[in-house]
Design a protein around this motif. Sequence first.
Motif, PDB file in Angstrom:
ATOM      1  N   PHE A  39      53.435  43.105  39.463  1.00 54.42           N
ATOM      2  CA  PHE A  39      52.885  42.524  38.241  1.00 54.42           C
ATOM      3  C   PHE A  39      53.752  41.411  37.669  1.00 54.42           C
ATOM      4  O   PHE A  39      53.466  40.889  36.590  1.00 54.42           O
ATOM      5  N   ALA A  40      54.805  41.043  38.373  1.00 49.31           N
ATOM      6  CA  ALA A  40      55.714  39.981  37.936  1.00 49.31           C
ATOM      7  C   ALA A  40      56.246  40.260  36.527  1.00 49.31           C
ATOM      8  O   ALA A  40      56.274  39.378  35.665  1.00 49.31           O
ATOM      9  N   LEU A  41      56.658  41.500  36.299  1.00 49.06           N
ATOM     10  CA  LEU A  41      57.206  41.903  35.010  1.00 49.06           C
ATOM     11  C   LEU A  41      58.718  41.733  34.998  1.00 49.06           C
ATOM     12  O   LEU A  41      59.366  41.706  36.048  1.00 49.06           O
ATOM     13  N   THR A  42      59.279  41.649  33.806  1.00 46.28           N
ATOM     14  CA  THR A  42      60.727  41.597  33.685  1.00 46.28           C
ATOM     15  C   THR A  42      61.322  42.983  33.918  1.00 46.28           C
ATOM     16  O   THR A  42      62.326  43.140  34.612  1.00 46.28           O
ATOM     17  N   ASP A  43      60.692  43.999  33.318  1.00 47.03           N
ATOM     18  CA  ASP A  43      61.179  45.366  33.459  1.00 47.03           C
ATOM     19  C   ASP A  43      60.032  46.356  33.325  1.00 47.03           C
ATOM     20  O   ASP A  43      58.989  46.053  32.720  1.00 47.03           O
ATOM     21  N   ALA A  44      60.232  47.525  33.880  1.00 47.81           N
ATOM     22  CA  ALA A  44      59.315  48.650  33.713  1.00 47.81           C
ATOM     23  C   ALA A  44      60.165  49.904  33.636  1.00 47.81           C
ATOM     24  O   ALA A  44      61.245  49.968  34.224  1.00 47.81           O
ATOM     25  N   ALA A  45      59.680  50.881  32.891  1.00 43.87           N
ATOM     26  CA  ALA A  45      60.447  52.116  32.726  1.00 43.87           C
ATOM     27  C   ALA A  45      59.503  53.293  32.553  1.00 43.87           C
ATOM     28  O   ALA A  45      58.378  53.139  32.066  1.00 43.87           O
ATOM     29  N   VAL A  46      59.965  54.461  32.981  1.00 46.61           N
ATOM     30  CA  VAL A  46      59.216  55.700  32.806  1.00 46.61           C
ATOM     31  C   VAL A  46      59.828  56.478  31.655  1.00 46.61           C
ATOM     32  O   VAL A  46      61.036  56.655  31.590  1.00 46.61           O
ATOM     33  N   SER A 138      59.149  38.946  29.735  1.00 44.39           N
ATOM     34  CA  SER A 138      59.847  37.921  28.952  1.00 44.39           C
ATOM     35  C   SER A 138      59.151  36.575  29.006  1.00 44.39           C
ATOM     36  O   SER A 138      59.641  35.605  28.427  1.00 44.39           O
ATOM     37  N   ASN A 139      58.001  36.509  29.691  1.00 40.80           N
ATOM     38  CA  ASN A 139      57.342  35.212  29.836  1.00 40.80           C
ATOM     39  C   ASN A 139      56.253  34.970  28.808  1.00 40.80           C
ATOM     40  O   ASN A 139      55.619  33.913  28.796  1.00 40.80           O
ATOM     41  N   GLY A 140      55.998  35.936  27.931  1.00 42.33           N
ATOM     42  CA  GLY A 140      55.043  35.739  26.849  1.00 42.33           C
ATOM     43  C   GLY A 140      53.602  35.816  27.265  1.00 42.33           C
ATOM     44  O   GLY A 140      52.696  35.623  26.437  1.00 42.33           O
ATOM     45  N   THR A 141      53.350  36.126  28.529  1.00 44.50           N
ATOM     46  CA  THR A 141      51.972  36.190  29.019  1.00 44.50           C
ATOM     47  C   THR A 141      51.500  37.637  29.082  1.00 44.50           C
ATOM     48  O   THR A 141      52.124  38.455  29.747  1.00 44.50           O
ATOM     49  N   PRO A 142      50.408  37.957  28.383  1.00 42.97           N
ATOM     50  CA  PRO A 142      49.893  39.336  28.436  1.00 42.97           C
ATOM     51  C   PRO A 142      49.522  39.737  29.855  1.00 42.97           C
ATOM     52  O   PRO A 142      49.108  38.904  30.666  1.00 42.97           O
ATOM     53  N   LEU A 143      49.672  40.991  30.161  1.00 41.26           N
ATOM     54  CA  LEU A 143      49.294  41.507  31.466  1.00 41.26           C
ATOM     55  C   LEU A 143      47.774  41.451  31.597  1.00 41.26           C
ATOM     56  O   LEU A 143      47.065  41.955  30.716  1.00 41.26           O
ATOM     57  N   PRO A 144      47.238  40.822  32.647  1.00 42.16           N
ATOM     58  CA  PRO A 144      45.783  40.785  32.812  1.00 42.16           C
ATOM     59  C   PRO A 144      45.181  42.181  32.825  1.00 42.16           C
ATOM     60  O   PRO A 144      45.834  43.148  33.247  1.00 42.16           O
ATOM     61  N   ALA A 145      43.946  42.293  32.356  1.00 40.99           N
ATOM     62  CA  ALA A 145      43.283  43.595  32.261  1.00 40.99           C
ATOM     63  C   ALA A 145      43.249  44.300  33.609  1.00 40.99           C
ATOM     64  O   ALA A 145      43.432  45.521  33.691  1.00 40.99           O
ATOM     65  N   GLN A 146      43.039  43.556  34.691  1.00 45.99           N
ATOM     66  CA  GLN A 146      42.987  44.173  36.020  1.00 45.99           C
ATOM     67  C   GLN A 146      44.349  44.745  36.412  1.00 45.99           C
ATOM     68  O   GLN A 146      44.430  45.827  37.003  1.00 45.99           O
ATOM     69  N   ASP A 147      45.420  44.032  36.066  1.00 44.31           N
ATOM     70  CA  ASP A 147      46.763  44.534  36.365  1.00 44.31           C
ATOM     71  C   ASP A 147      47.071  45.777  35.537  1.00 44.31           C
ATOM     72  O   ASP A 147      47.725  46.708  36.022  1.00 44.31           O
ATOM     73  N   LEU A 148      46.631  45.792  34.280  1.00 46.82           N
ATOM     74  CA  LEU A 148      46.858  46.964  33.447  1.00 46.82           C
ATOM     75  C   LEU A 148      46.124  48.172  34.031  1.00 46.82           C
ATOM     76  O   LEU A 148      46.653  49.290  34.032  1.00 46.82           O
ATOM     77  N   SER A 149      44.922  47.946  34.565  1.00 50.98           N
ATOM     78  CA  SER A 149      44.174  49.033  35.205  1.00 50.98           C
ATOM     79  C   SER A 149      44.887  49.528  36.453  1.00 50.98           C
ATOM     80  O   SER A 149      44.929  50.737  36.723  1.00 50.98           O
TER      81      SER A 149
END
Length: 251
Positions: A39-46, A138-149
Motif C-alpha cells: 500500500f506504499a505506507l510509511t508505517d503499519a502496526a498491529v 506521510s505523503n498526505g494521500t488517503p488510502l484508496p477505498a480498494q486498498d482499505l478493503s
Amino acid sequence: MSREEEIARTFVELADTLIQDFDVIDFLHQLTARCREIFALTDAAVLLAYPEPEHMYSPAPCDPSPALARVLDVALREGPALEAYRTAAPVAPGELVHAPADWERFTARAREAGYTYAAAVPMRLRQQSLGALLLLSSNGTPLPAQDLSTAQAFADAATIGLIHARTLQHAGTVNQQLHTALHSRILIEQAKGYLSAQRGISLNDAFTALRGHARHHRVLLTTTAQHVLTTGSLTAAPPAGRPPTDTSSTE
C-alpha cells in the motif's frame, strides 16, 4: 512481481500458521511489512487486546522506529486503531489535520512524527474483535477505498490464522509469545543495536540479519535475539529449535 502477485503471496503467508514452529511475533511483523510494501505506507502496526481483552498492546512491528513507538504509546489509548477495535469497523477519517477532536493526543503525536494520514481496520472474526491494524502515511494521500478493503481482508486473514494457531496448536505457546511481546521487542532492539555496532551496518540491516537467521534455523526471533546478547555472535551455533507442539489437546 506484480502487485496482484504480492497480494496473493501475502494471503498465502497469512494462511501459513499450522506449522509446528509458528512464531506469532514474526507472523504479525510480516503482516505490517506487507502492508507497507503493497500500500506504499510509511508505517503499519498491529494493536491487540488478545488474549486479555482488557489490555491493549502492540506486538508488531517488533522493530518500531522511535517515532512510531511514541505514536503507538498513545494509539493504545485513543485514535483510529482503538476506535476500529471497539466498533469492529474500518476507520478512515482522511488527513490528520481533520481528525476528530477526541484524538487530540494521538493526532499531535502522529503529526509530530511526520505522519499526515491515519486509518485502521479491525482484526475481527464474525462479532469478535481482537484488535486493529493501524495504517500510517506521510505523503498526505488517503488510502484508496480498494486498498482499505484489501487491508481489511489481510487483517481478517491474520485474525483467523491467529485464532487457529491458538486452537490447533498448544494454546499456551501462542499465548506466551503474545504475553511477552513487549519484552521481546526490548530483546530484539538490544540485539539489533549490538549487531549494528559490531558489523558497522544499519539498524534495518541488522534486523534483517536477525530475522533471516531465525527463519533459516527455524527458531523464534526472540530466541535468536537472546542468543546474540548471550554469545555476542549471530554466526555461532544456533539456539535450540522450537519445542514440539502438543496438538493432542488444547487449553
